[in-house]
Structures are given as C-alpha cells and as structure tokens.
Design an enzyme around this catalytic site. Structure first.
Site, PDB file in Angstrom:
ATOM      1  N   CYS A 273       0.815  -1.226   0.000  1.00 56.48           N
ATOM      2  CA  CYS A 273       0.000   0.000   0.000  1.00 56.48           C
ATOM      3  C   CYS A 273       0.844   1.268   0.000  1.00 56.48           C
ATOM      4  O   CYS A 273       0.612   2.186  -0.803  1.00 56.48           O
ATOM      5  CB  CYS A 273      -0.966  -0.018   1.175  1.00 56.48           C
ATOM      6  SG  CYS A 273      -0.211   0.082   2.817  1.00 56.48           S
ATOM      7  N   HIS A 321      -2.477   1.267   6.933  1.00 58.84           N
ATOM      8  CA  HIS A 321      -2.873   1.204   5.522  1.00 58.84           C
ATOM      9  C   HIS A 321      -3.021   2.622   4.974  1.00 58.84           C
ATOM     10  O   HIS A 321      -3.315   3.568   5.715  1.00 58.84           O
ATOM     11  CB  HIS A 321      -4.189   0.440   5.354  1.00 58.84           C
ATOM     12  CG  HIS A 321      -4.509   0.114   3.927  1.00 58.84           C
ATOM     13  ND1 HIS A 321      -3.777  -0.798   3.186  1.00 58.84           N
ATOM     14  CD2 HIS A 321      -5.458   0.595   3.086  1.00 58.84           C
ATOM     15  CE1 HIS A 321      -4.277  -0.871   1.966  1.00 58.84           C
ATOM     16  NE2 HIS A 321      -5.282  -0.034   1.878  1.00 58.84           N
ATOM     17  N   HIS A 333      -5.763   2.010  -4.262  1.00 60.08           N
ATOM     18  CA  HIS A 333      -4.876   1.462  -3.243  1.00 60.08           C
ATOM     19  C   HIS A 333      -4.493   0.027  -3.575  1.00 60.08           C
ATOM     20  O   HIS A 333      -5.109  -0.617  -4.432  1.00 60.08           O
ATOM     21  CB  HIS A 333      -5.527   1.531  -1.854  1.00 60.08           C
ATOM     22  CG  HIS A 333      -6.643   0.532  -1.642  1.00 60.08           C
ATOM     23  ND1 HIS A 333      -6.865  -0.104  -0.448  1.00 60.08           N
ATOM     24  CD2 HIS A 333      -7.611   0.064  -2.482  1.00 60.08           C
ATOM     25  CE1 HIS A 333      -7.906  -0.914  -0.539  1.00 60.08           C
ATOM     26  NE2 HIS A 333      -8.377  -0.828  -1.764  1.00 60.08           N
TER      27      HIS A 333
END
Length: 359
Positions: A273, A321, A333
C-alpha cells in the site's frame, strides 16, 4: 473527467453487488481424524463451527497484523539503507582524514629536518648571532611568520585528528544501528510470514463456493462502510482541485491498476500500500516517507473536508494502511496479499486521517 467517471463507475459497481451469502453461513470444522484404539476423546468434537463472516473477520485481522509488520519491515529497511549510506560516507571521510594527517606530518617532518641541517639551532638563536641590523629585522619577520605557520600546522593536525576520531565514533554508532535495524527487519519478516501463513491456511480450507461468498462478504462490508461515510454528507464539503503534482501522482497510481499486492514491494510489477503511494509521489517529483505510519507521522495533516485528489488517506488506528484519494469519494490502493491494485470507496475502511504531501 474520464478518471472521475472511472472512479464513479467502480464505486457504482461495488454498490450494485448483491450478497451471495448471509453472515450466518456456517464454515465447516475440519474433518475429524480416524479414531485410534484406546482414544479417550475426539479432539475435534467440541470445536464450534464458525460462520463465514467470523472467518472473514479472522482473516482480515491476520492481514491487518501482517500490514503492521510490513510497515515495521519497510521502516527498518529504509533506516538500514540510510545507515549503510552514512557508513560509506563516514568511511570516505576517514580515508581523507588519514591522508590529511599523513600530509601534515610530512610537512612537520620537513621543518624538523630543515632545522637539523641548520645545525640544530632554533631560528631565534641563529638570529641572535648575526651582526647585520637589516638581516636581523628581516629574520625577525620570517621567524614570526614561521611561528605562525607552525602553530597553524599543529592546530590543523589537532583538528584533523579530532575529526578522524569523531568520524570513527560515528561510523561505529551507525554500524550498531544498522545491525539493530537488520534484527528488526528479520523479526518483522518472520511476523509477516507467520500472519500470512495463518491466513492462507484458513483460506485453503474453504471450498471454491465459500471463497466466492467470502469475497462477496468483503464487498458487502466495504459497501456498508462506504454508504455510511457518504450518508454523512462528507462529499458535499469535499471539492478541492488537485495540484499539478497531485495530478501526476494520481496518474501514476491509476496506471498501476491490476498489479498484485506484494508486501515490501515498490514496483514496477507489484506494490504494497505505501509502496504505491510513495512511488506515485516520487514520480510526481516529491519524495515522501516509505511507510504509511511515517507518512501519517511526518506529512502535513488536513481536514477531510479540505481533501483533494492526490492526498493520502491513512486508515486504521495504527496507521497500517494508506490509499490515494481520486475524487468523487474514491481511492486507489493496494489492498492486501491476494488482491490487486484497485479503486474502492474512500470510506470503505476506518479512516484515521488525511495527509497532503505537497502542502
């Protein structure tokens, strides 16, 4: 505008999904092993059955732990790389410092040899033996210059030796930090592999139909969270326009759609990510921290209502994240292992906050 339509279409597609299985769908316990003669108790007899929703939450928790460990690994790796570069720089300074000391010692030795050739008498004593006044005055000036040169030489030698000792001490400290970060890397790597193996073990026990229903449940959970976020009216306040660098970052990130998530990856074939977001902003000409936790810690925070395309949304309480805002309530993402870079709702996960790399 095309990108905005793409994002909106992706969100609409998610919203249109129907639930293929209810949260109460039972997940079968493992088949019991054959009974052994004399066995007192079936070890699987009292194992309760789990619903597919419980399995989904268990898998999600494992991947979250793996994501946190990935951030720790990436940070340790980044620090180790910086420390390695610093050790190389210090080693170069040490070599130059030693060469400088050798040169200064040679100059001092040359001065000592010259004095020996003059009979071993210091310049002051030789001057006192002359009977020529002009020669005396000229000699006095040269002596003062020579004394200053000697003091300068000794001062420079002393400073260079001190610098050399400092470089050596710093190199030793950096080496110790490097080794500590290597230990952190290995620990984080072990934790990542442990969590991913546990998640895979659970997924491997599911039938094809159960895996399909599991994906549907993931999408349902994301849709529910996104709907609640949009229902808050947040998009009515979000109308920021992307900066030039923000547009470049968005262009890079969306060009990676479909590429697989791999922990620790920074492209070009796969990403995690924060690898995606850091490389997207690097492509836009702006270096940012490598990990989502460091992005949250070091980049300027902004209010959600002021969000614009290119900004980074940090998720979960531990900042484990990150996704890039595209506009129209969507992000791009890299979700987790087993998934590809994709577009999803910005509110589909628990938002910790928003940061702006080019503020």
């Amino acid at each position: 505008m095309n990108r905005r339509r793409c994002a909106t279409a992706a969100i609409t597609l998610v919203c249109a999904l129907t639930v293929l299985a209810s949260p109460g769908q039972a997940f079968a316990a493992p088949e019991p092993p054959p009974a052994r003669p004399g066995a007192l108790k079936d070890p699987f007899k009292d194992v309760p059955k789990k619903s597919l929703e419980e399995v989904r939450l268990e898998i999600e928790a494992l991947y979250r732990k793996a994501a946190s460990a990935t951030d720790a690994y990436n940070l340790a790796k980044e620090q180790a790389e910086r420390q390695s570069a610093e050790i190389v720089r210090l080693a170069q300074e040490i070599v130059k410092g030693q060469a400088r000391i050798d040169a200064l010692k040679n100059r001092a030795g040359a001065a000592a040899r010259a004095q020996y050739r003059d009979g071993g008498l210091p310049p002051e004593a030789q001057l006192m033996l002359t009977s020529d006044p002009q020669l005396f005055l000229d000699g006095a000036g040269r002596i003062r210059e020579g004394q200053k040169a000697t003091r300068d030489l000794l001062g420079e030698l002393s400073r260079t030796q001190a610098d050399l000792a400092s470089y050596t001490k710093d190199a030793s400290a950096q080496w110790q930090k490097l080794e500590a970060n290597r230990v952190k890397q290995e620990k984080a790597k072990k934790e990542i592999n442990t969590q991913l193996a546990a998640a895979k073990k659970i997924e491997d026990r599911l039938q094809k139909e159960e895996l399909e229903r599991l994906v549907a449940l993931e999408q349902q959970a994301e849709y529910k969270a996104q709907t609640a976020w949009l229902s808050s009216g947040v998009l009515k306040e979000i109308n920021g326009r992307a900066s030039v660098q923000g547009k470049r970052a968005v262009h890079f990130a969306t060009a990676q759609l479909g590429k697989p998530y791999v922990w620790g990856a920074e492209g070009p074939e796969s990403f995690d990510c924060s690898g995606l977001t850091s490389q997207a902003w690097a492509a836009a000409g702006k270096g940012i921290p490598r990990t989502s936790q460091e992005q949250w810690r070091l980049l300027p925070h902004i209010d959600i209502k002021d969000m614009r395309p290119g900004d980074l949304i940090i998720y979960h309480a531990d900042a484990s994240h990150v996704g890039m805002y595209l506009g129209d309530g969507a992000i791009v993402h890299a979700p987790r292992p087993g998934r590809n870079v994709t577009i999803t709702g910005a509110g589909s996960m628990a938002i910790l906050g928003v940061v702006r790399p080019d503020k």
